[in-house]
Design a protein around this motif. Sequence first.
Motif, PDB file in Angstrom:
ATOM      1  N   TRP A  91      62.813  58.232  63.148  1.00 21.76           N
ATOM      2  CA  TRP A  91      61.547  57.606  64.024  1.00 21.76           C
ATOM      3  C   TRP A  91      62.004  57.316  65.378  1.00 21.76           C
ATOM      4  CZ3 TRP A  91      57.544  59.299  62.015  1.00 21.76           C
ATOM      5  CH2 TRP A  91      57.192  58.989  60.544  1.00 21.76           C
ATOM      6  N   PRO A  92      63.123  56.783  65.606  1.00 25.02           N
ATOM      7  CA  PRO A  92      63.559  56.296  66.736  1.00 25.02           C
ATOM      8  C   PRO A  92      63.629  57.761  67.888  1.00 25.02           C
ATOM      9  CG  PRO A  92      64.946  55.208  65.329  1.00 25.02           C
ATOM     10  CD  PRO A  92      64.204  56.106  64.613  1.00 25.02           C
ATOM     11  N   ALA A  93      64.215  58.893  67.263  1.00 23.65           N
ATOM     12  CA  ALA A  93      64.199  60.018  68.124  1.00 23.65           C
ATOM     13  C   ALA A  93      62.780  60.544  68.387  1.00 23.65           C
ATOM     14  CB  ALA A  93      65.128  61.134  67.010  1.00 23.65           C
ATOM     15  N   LEU A  94      62.032  60.333  67.300  1.00 24.31           N
ATOM     16  CA  LEU A  94      60.523  61.029  67.643  1.00 24.31           C
ATOM     17  C   LEU A  94      60.005  60.145  68.765  1.00 24.31           C
ATOM     18  CD1 LEU A  94      59.397  61.732  63.816  1.00 24.31           C
ATOM     19  CD2 LEU A  94      60.175  63.471  65.739  1.00 24.31           C
ATOM     20  N   ILE A  95      59.911  58.772  68.461  1.00 25.62           N
ATOM     21  CA  ILE A  95      59.550  57.944  69.610  1.00 25.62           C
ATOM     22  C   ILE A  95      60.097  58.297  70.896  1.00 25.62           C
ATOM     23  CG2 ILE A  95      59.277  55.463  70.086  1.00 25.62           C
ATOM     24  CD1 ILE A  95      59.316  54.720  67.362  1.00 25.62           C
ATOM     25  N   ASN A  96      61.487  58.585  70.937  1.00 25.05           N
ATOM     26  CA  ASN A  96      62.186  58.891  72.275  1.00 25.05           C
ATOM     27  C   ASN A  96      61.834  59.868  72.768  1.00 25.05           C
ATOM     28  OD1 ASN A  96      63.589  56.397  72.195  1.00 25.05           O
ATOM     29  ND2 ASN A  96      65.354  57.405  71.171  1.00 25.05           N
ATOM     30  N   MET A 139      69.510  70.352  76.140  1.00 32.29           N
ATOM     31  CA  MET A 139      70.816  70.311  76.928  1.00 32.29           C
ATOM     32  C   MET A 139      70.965  68.869  77.530  1.00 32.29           C
ATOM     33  SD  MET A 139      72.518  73.006  79.464  1.00 32.29           S
ATOM     34  CE  MET A 139      72.248  74.364  78.087  1.00 32.29           C
ATOM     35  N   LEU A 140      70.086  68.663  78.367  1.00 31.96           N
ATOM     36  CA  LEU A 140      70.027  67.138  79.115  1.00 31.96           C
ATOM     37  C   LEU A 140      70.162  66.008  78.024  1.00 31.96           C
ATOM     38  CD1 LEU A 140      67.632  67.690  81.995  1.00 31.96           C
ATOM     39  CD2 LEU A 140      70.350  67.612  82.201  1.00 31.96           C
ATOM     40  N   ALA A 141      69.477  66.195  77.012  1.00 29.50           N
ATOM     41  CA  ALA A 141      69.255  65.179  75.908  1.00 29.50           C
ATOM     42  C   ALA A 141      70.481  64.992  75.037  1.00 29.50           C
ATOM     43  CB  ALA A 141      68.087  65.165  75.202  1.00 29.50           C
ATOM     44  N   ARG A 142      71.136  66.058  75.036  1.00 26.76           N
ATOM     45  CA  ARG A 142      72.275  66.020  74.178  1.00 26.76           C
ATOM     46  C   ARG A 142      73.583  65.446  75.068  1.00 26.76           C
ATOM     47  NH1 ARG A 142      75.134  65.409  70.579  1.00 26.76           N
ATOM     48  NH2 ARG A 142      76.131  66.746  69.017  1.00 26.76           N
ATOM     49  N   THR A 143      73.639  65.983  76.295  1.00 25.04           N
ATOM     50  CA  THR A 143      74.430  65.627  76.996  1.00 25.04           C
ATOM     51  C   THR A 143      74.557  64.027  77.384  1.00 25.04           C
ATOM     52  OG1 THR A 143      74.779  67.517  77.971  1.00 25.04           O
ATOM     53  CG2 THR A 143      76.047  66.179  79.107  1.00 25.04           C
ATOM     54  N   LEU A 144      73.387  63.368  77.883  1.00 26.51           N
ATOM     55  CA  LEU A 144      73.006  62.107  78.313  1.00 26.51           C
ATOM     56  C   LEU A 144      72.602  61.233  77.295  1.00 26.51           C
ATOM     57  CD1 LEU A 144      71.351  63.576  81.836  1.00 26.51           C
ATOM     58  CD2 LEU A 144      73.918  63.128  81.259  1.00 26.51           C
ATOM     59  N   THR A 145      72.503  61.600  76.347  1.00 25.17           N
ATOM     60  CA  THR A 145      72.014  60.236  75.376  1.00 25.17           C
ATOM     61  C   THR A 145      72.860  60.333  74.152  1.00 25.17           C
ATOM     62  OG1 THR A 145      70.552  61.822  73.863  1.00 25.17           O
ATOM     63  CG2 THR A 145      69.728  60.723  75.812  1.00 25.17           C
ATOM     64  N   VAL A 162      67.846  66.525  69.582  1.00 26.87           N
ATOM     65  CA  VAL A 162      69.145  65.982  69.287  1.00 26.87           C
ATOM     66  C   VAL A 162      69.392  65.538  68.204  1.00 26.87           C
ATOM     67  CG1 VAL A 162      70.870  64.378  70.029  1.00 26.87           C
ATOM     68  CG2 VAL A 162      69.371  65.393  71.741  1.00 26.87           C
ATOM     69  N   PHE A 163      68.206  64.942  67.544  1.00 23.89           N
ATOM     70  CA  PHE A 163      68.336  64.630  65.948  1.00 23.89           C
ATOM     71  C   PHE A 163      68.512  65.961  65.007  1.00 23.89           C
ATOM     72  CE2 PHE A 163      65.811  63.971  61.858  1.00 23.89           C
ATOM     73  CZ  PHE A 163      66.664  62.743  61.517  1.00 23.89           C
ATOM     74  N   LEU A 164      67.892  66.782  65.272  1.00 19.00           N
ATOM     75  CA  LEU A 164      68.023  68.280  64.462  1.00 19.00           C
ATOM     76  C   LEU A 164      69.461  68.797  64.525  1.00 19.00           C
ATOM     77  CD1 LEU A 164      64.707  70.327  65.752  1.00 19.00           C
ATOM     78  CD2 LEU A 164      65.126  69.092  63.616  1.00 19.00           C
ATOM     79  N   THR A 165      70.118  68.571  65.580  1.00 16.43           N
ATOM     80  CA  THR A 165      71.416  69.033  65.550  1.00 16.43           C
ATOM     81  C   THR A 165      72.467  68.188  64.551  1.00 16.43           C
ATOM     82  OG1 THR A 165      72.192  67.483  67.150  1.00 16.43           O
ATOM     83  CG2 THR A 165      71.359  69.739  68.202  1.00 16.43           C
ATOM     84  N   SER A 166      71.927  67.150  64.059  1.00 13.60           N
ATOM     85  CA  SER A 166      72.618  66.337  63.128  1.00 13.60           C
ATOM     86  C   SER A 166      72.693  66.860  61.796  1.00 13.60           C
ATOM     87  CB  SER A 166      72.126  64.951  62.984  1.00 13.60           C
ATOM     88  OG  SER A 166      70.798  65.009  62.251  1.00 13.60           O
ATOM     89  N   PHE A 167      71.853  68.050  61.670  1.00 10.18           N
ATOM     90  CA  PHE A 167      71.929  68.741  60.360  1.00 10.18           C
ATOM     91  C   PHE A 167      72.991  70.003  60.307  1.00 10.18           C
ATOM     92  CE2 PHE A 167      67.644  67.148  60.563  1.00 10.18           C
ATOM     93  CZ  PHE A 167      67.475  66.641  59.102  1.00 10.18           C
ATOM     94  N   ILE A 168      73.559  69.743  61.509  1.00  8.61           N
ATOM     95  CA  ILE A 168      74.772  71.169  61.445  1.00  8.61           C
ATOM     96  C   ILE A 168      75.968  70.208  61.476  1.00  8.61           C
ATOM     97  CG2 ILE A 168      75.907  72.730  62.686  1.00  8.61           C
ATOM     98  CD1 ILE A 168      73.170  73.327  63.949  1.00  8.61           C
TER      99      ILE A 168
END
Length: 246
Positions: A39-44, A183-189, A198-204
Amino acid sequence: MILTSLHTETSAATNPPLVAARLTLEGYRNFFSSDAHPWPALINSLTASVVSTLLVLVLSIPAAYALSIKPVEKWTDVLFFFLSTKFLPIVAGLLPLYLFAIRTGTLDDIGLLIVLYTSMNLPIAVWMMQSFLAEVPREMLEAAALDGAGLINTLTRVIAPIALPGVAATSLICFIFSWNELMLARTLTATVAGTAPVFLTSFITSQGLFIAQLCAASLVISLPVLAAGFAAQDKLVQGLSLGAVK
């Protein structure tokens, strides 16, 4: 993706895929479980996409008005300048942006993503809105001027209703670009301002790729864009075809 999301991890990892495998909602239960915290990722993502899209509209509509209805001198050069800002790959600007975020204390801040998404989508929005506003009949603007309408009244009461399909098409495209940006979200958050991609990458993980959970999460995260497109589909078709037939 829908079918894979309804399979177990064992069935989803089978090659070739087992089409007739047992269906389960385990992937969706794991996605919405307390351990995942989606939920925090979706709200962001929703905050960054909606706010940046609104800012893009506020800035692009007056700019497009100045480049189409009341064209400034050498307006084609201005449009080329807007387009030239898209020539640089985003990855080439990551290091300066990262250093800027560190020195200004905006690293892992959703406000920085809103500013970046606004600047990222603004050139595209100006180009689209310029082509839409160029189709507004000049006779209507002259009639509004004769009635004493100022710039604000002309924009809100005359131009906005006519250009509404174009506004809908521009809004949806900017929303999709912001929602899907990684890309920006993965680097700057990090943990506070992380977005849905970014949350999707947690499944890898080092344990492997959880394909069924990834498909379930991807489907859930795609729903807001699908809903927005479905809600604006009539305006979207009009906007994308506006000016196609003279």
